[in-house]
Design a protein around this motif. Structure first.
Motif, mmCIF file in Angstrom:
data_model
loop_
_atom_site.group_PDB
_atom_site.id
_atom_site.type_symbol
_atom_site.label_atom_id
_atom_site.label_comp_id
_atom_site.label_asym_id
_atom_site.label_seq_id
_atom_site.Cartn_x
_atom_site.Cartn_y
_atom_site.Cartn_z
ATOM 1 N N MET A 21 2.385 2.750 -4.248
ATOM 2 C CA MET A 21 1.380 1.757 -3.899
ATOM 3 C C MET A 21 1.569 1.397 -2.438
ATOM 4 O O MET A 21 2.699 1.200 -1.979
ATOM 5 N N THR A 22 0.499 1.318 -1.711
ATOM 6 C CA THR A 22 0.597 1.031 -0.281
ATOM 7 C C THR A 22 0.909 -0.454 -0.064
ATOM 8 O O THR A 22 0.638 -1.297 -0.912
ATOM 9 N N ASP A 23 1.470 -0.748 1.119
ATOM 10 C CA ASP A 23 1.747 -2.139 1.462
ATOM 11 C C ASP A 23 0.461 -2.959 1.496
ATOM 12 O O ASP A 23 0.444 -4.125 1.092
ATOM 13 N N ALA A 24 -0.600 -2.333 1.993
ATOM 14 C CA ALA A 24 -1.888 -3.026 2.077
ATOM 15 C C ALA A 24 -2.377 -3.433 0.684
ATOM 16 O O ALA A 24 -2.906 -4.532 0.496
ATOM 17 N N LYS A 25 -2.177 -2.551 -0.299
ATOM 18 C CA LYS A 25 -2.608 -2.845 -1.655
ATOM 19 C C LYS A 25 -1.766 -3.959 -2.253
ATOM 20 O O LYS A 25 -2.289 -4.852 -2.943
ATOM 21 N N ARG A 26 -0.454 -3.931 -1.988
ATOM 22 C CA ARG A 26 0.417 -4.994 -2.487
ATOM 23 C C ARG A 26 -0.015 -6.349 -1.931
ATOM 24 O O ARG A 26 -0.100 -7.334 -2.652
ATOM 25 N N LEU A 27 -0.252 -6.389 -0.633
ATOM 26 C CA LEU A 27 -0.670 -7.637 0.001
ATOM 27 C C LEU A 27 -2.009 -8.116 -0.547
ATOM 28 O O LEU A 27 -2.216 -9.309 -0.734
ATOM 29 N N GLU A 28 -2.895 -7.181 -0.796
ATOM 30 C CA GLU A 28 -4.210 -7.532 -1.340
ATOM 31 C C GLU A 28 -4.062 -8.205 -2.699
ATOM 32 O O GLU A 28 -4.699 -9.234 -2.981
ATOM 33 N N ILE A 29 -3.196 -7.647 -3.557
ATOM 34 C CA ILE A 29 -2.983 -8.210 -4.891
ATOM 35 C C ILE A 29 -2.328 -9.581 -4.796
ATOM 36 O O ILE A 29 -2.755 -10.546 -5.448
ATOM 37 N N ILE A 30 -1.288 -9.679 -3.959
ATOM 38 C CA ILE A 30 -0.561 -10.949 -3.836
ATOM 39 C C ILE A 30 -1.473 -12.050 -3.309
ATOM 40 O O ILE A 30 -1.482 -13.170 -3.835
ATOM 41 N N LYS A 61 -2.928 -14.111 -16.740
ATOM 42 C CA LYS A 61 -3.432 -12.847 -16.189
ATOM 43 C C LYS A 61 -3.013 -12.697 -14.729
ATOM 44 O O LYS A 61 -2.751 -11.580 -14.262
ATOM 45 N N ASN A 62 -2.921 -13.805 -14.015
ATOM 46 C CA ASN A 62 -2.460 -13.754 -12.627
ATOM 47 C C ASN A 62 -0.999 -13.303 -12.561
ATOM 48 O O ASN A 62 -0.620 -12.507 -11.701
ATOM 49 N N ILE A 63 -0.182 -13.821 -13.484
ATOM 50 C CA ILE A 63 1.221 -13.418 -13.538
ATOM 51 C C ILE A 63 1.338 -11.926 -13.840
ATOM 52 O O ILE A 63 2.185 -11.222 -13.280
ATOM 53 N N ASP A 64 0.476 -11.437 -14.710
ATOM 54 C CA ASP A 64 0.473 -10.004 -15.023
ATOM 55 C C ASP A 64 0.173 -9.182 -13.776
ATOM 56 O O ASP A 64 0.720 -8.087 -13.589
ATOM 57 N N GLN A 65 -0.701 -9.696 -12.922
ATOM 58 C CA GLN A 65 -1.001 -9.010 -11.670
ATOM 59 C C GLN A 65 0.233 -8.965 -10.757
ATOM 60 O O GLN A 65 0.490 -7.969 -10.082
ATOM 61 N N LEU A 66 1.010 -10.043 -10.761
ATOM 62 C CA LEU A 66 2.232 -10.056 -9.958
ATOM 63 C C LEU A 66 3.248 -9.049 -10.492
ATOM 64 O O LEU A 66 3.959 -8.403 -9.722
ATOM 65 N N LEU A 67 3.303 -8.920 -11.806
ATOM 66 C CA LEU A 67 4.209 -7.932 -12.393
ATOM 67 C C LEU A 67 3.784 -6.523 -12.007
ATOM 68 O O LEU A 67 4.630 -5.626 -11.893
ATOM 69 N N LEU A 68 2.501 -6.340 -11.789
ATOM 70 C CA LEU A 68 2.007 -5.046 -11.312
ATOM 71 C C LEU A 68 2.593 -4.744 -9.927
ATOM 72 O O LEU A 68 2.975 -3.612 -9.628
ATOM 73 N N VAL A 69 2.689 -5.775 -9.105
ATOM 74 C CA VAL A 69 3.293 -5.606 -7.785
ATOM 75 C C VAL A 69 4.783 -5.291 -7.917
ATOM 76 O O VAL A 69 5.325 -4.450 -7.201
#
Length: 220
Positions: free
Chosen positions: A166-175, A150-158
């Motif tokens: 998607m904002t940079d802030a949101k990307r950083l939050e997910i990563i 599921k964590n890998i799936d979150q990275l694929l979302l990025v």
């Protein structure tokens, strides 16, 4: 005592063991599916990383040929044209930074799979664990591996976020969130394996074959 009842009592333990082994095989098959899914997703992320690494080389070569100080002498039209160009380069540069961090996270994912495979191989050769206990281990591994999937799936979302808004802030939050959870998965796996080794050592001490078990796990 009726013969049929005797047969039932004798066969019951065998049926229970058979059922336990069957359940363990089902769980094991599920774990294999999770690992295959992980491999495919990690390969996809690695391919994206390689592409961006190549893009970084092109970017750096391009920037080295341009002198930003010369922009001051250009016309407003040139400034606008090249300003957009450099804005795009900055965006790509940011993407490369994200993917370098994602690469580190995917490496941790591979560490998790390697740790699982190492421990599974050792525990399967340890006579102090029953088939039922090995089945319970597979169930625990399945939970940890599924969480990392599921964590890998979150990275694929990025990854896909560079194609959508998607904002940079949101990307950083997910990563950052994925990095924390992935490390937690890894540490949980290490602690679980260590606890099982402790169980085996305790049983080996009682059975007086402690040295055999210590050699199995590489404990000096």
């Amino acid at each position: 005592m009726p013969l049929s009842l005797v047969v039932l009592l004798v066969s019951l333990p065998t049926k229970e063991v058979t059922a336990q082994i069957a359940i363990a095989e089902v769980i094991k098959a599920g774990v294999k599916k999770v690992i295959k899914a992980l491999d495919l997703r990690v390969q996809r992320l690695q391919n994206e990383t390689i592409w961006l690494q190549n893009a970084q080389k092109v970017l750096e070569n391009t920037l080295s040929k341009l002198k930003l100080t010369e922009i001051a002498d250009w016309t407003n039209r040139q400034k606008e044209l090249y300003g957009k160009y450099f804005d795009e380069l900055v965006r790509v540069k940011a993407a490369i930074t994200y993917y370098q961090r994602i690469r580190d996270i995917t490496q941790r994912q591979m560490d998790i799979v390697a740790e699982y495979q190492r421990a599974k191989s050792l525990f399967s050769r340890d006579k102090h664990f029953s088939a039922a206990e090995l089945g319970l281990m597979e169930e625990a591994y399945s939970g940890i591996l599924d969480a990392s999937l599921k964590n890998i799936d979150q990275l694929l979302l990025v990854v896909n976020s560079f194609k959508v808004q998607m904002t940079d802030a949101k990307r950083l939050e997910i990563i950052n969130s994925v990095a924390v959870r992935m490390e937690q998965n890894y540490q949980d796996l290490k602690r679980y394996n260590a606890s099982q080794v402790s169980v085996s050592l305790s049983r080996a001490k009682e059975a007086r074959d402690l040295n055999i078990v210590r050699r199995l796990y590489g404990i000096e």
